[in-house]
Design a protein around this motif. Structure first.
Motif, short mmCIF file in Angstrom:
data_model
loop_
_atom_site.label_atom_id
_atom_site.label_comp_id
_atom_site.label_asym_id
_atom_site.label_seq_id
_atom_site.Cartn_x
_atom_site.Cartn_y
_atom_site.Cartn_z
N VAL A 136 0.85 -1.19 0.00
CA VAL A 136 0.00 0.00 0.00
C VAL A 136 0.89 1.25 0.00
O VAL A 136 1.88 1.31 0.73
N THR A 137 0.52 2.23 -0.81
CA THR A 137 1.26 3.50 -0.82
C THR A 137 0.50 4.53 0.01
O THR A 137 -0.72 4.44 0.17
N ALA A 138 1.23 5.51 0.49
CA ALA A 138 0.62 6.58 1.29
C ALA A 138 -0.29 7.44 0.41
O ALA A 138 0.11 7.84 -0.69
N ILE A 139 -1.50 7.70 0.89
CA ILE A 139 -2.44 8.47 0.09
C ILE A 139 -2.73 9.85 0.68
O ILE A 139 -3.29 10.70 0.00
N LEU A 140 -2.34 10.07 1.93
CA LEU A 140 -2.56 11.36 2.58
C LEU A 140 -1.29 11.80 3.30
O LEU A 140 -0.42 10.98 3.58
N GLN A 141 -1.23 13.11 3.61
CA GLN A 141 -0.06 13.65 4.31
C GLN A 141 -0.51 14.51 5.48
O GLN A 141 -1.52 15.22 5.39
N ILE A 142 0.27 14.46 6.55
CA ILE A 142 0.08 15.37 7.67
C ILE A 142 1.22 16.36 7.61
O ILE A 142 2.38 15.98 7.69
N GLY A 143 0.88 17.64 7.45
CA GLY A 143 1.89 18.67 7.30
C GLY A 143 1.90 19.64 8.46
O GLY A 143 1.59 19.27 9.59
N LYS A 144 2.21 20.88 8.18
CA LYS A 144 2.38 21.88 9.23
C LYS A 144 1.07 22.21 9.95
O LYS A 144 1.09 22.71 11.06
N ASN A 145 -0.08 21.94 9.31
CA ASN A 145 -1.35 22.22 9.96
C ASN A 145 -1.76 21.13 10.95
O ASN A 145 -2.72 21.30 11.68
#
Length: 96
Positions: A16-25
């Motif tokens: 499975v590949t990553a589909i979402l990201q958690i960033g500075k927010n």
């Protein structure tokens, strides 16, 4: 969840590949909604944590899992793997 069941989910997560990201927010309502929808569609997802994330990966992973009623399968590097069975027609069958 037993360690054998968690190991089975980890083996499925390899492809499975990553589909979402958690960033500075960090974690916000929009991200929770996206993760919730992705879990309902796919059951097993990966989320990537960027270096700009405001908190530690473990804290973000536990918060995200609790707010989406999912199971934290693993954290490897900057990737978080989450699992939640579908309400109807679950495709992933976890061994007993």
């Amino acid at each position: 969840m037993t360690s054998k069941q968690r190991a089975y989910l980890r083996s499925l997560a390899n492809s499975v590949t990553a589909i979402l990201q958690i960033g500075k927010n960090g974690i916000n309502d929009n991200l929770i909604k996206q993760v919730d929808d992705a879990l309902e569609a796919r059951e097993l997802i990966k989320v990537s944590v960027l270096e700009t994330a405001p908190e530690e990966k473990r804290i973000l992973a536990e918060d995200l899992a609790s707010s989406t009623n999912s199971i934290l399968v693993q954290i490897v590097g900057n990737k978080i793997t989450l699992y939640r069975a579908r309400k109807k027609n679950s495709k992933i069958v976890i061994p007993d």
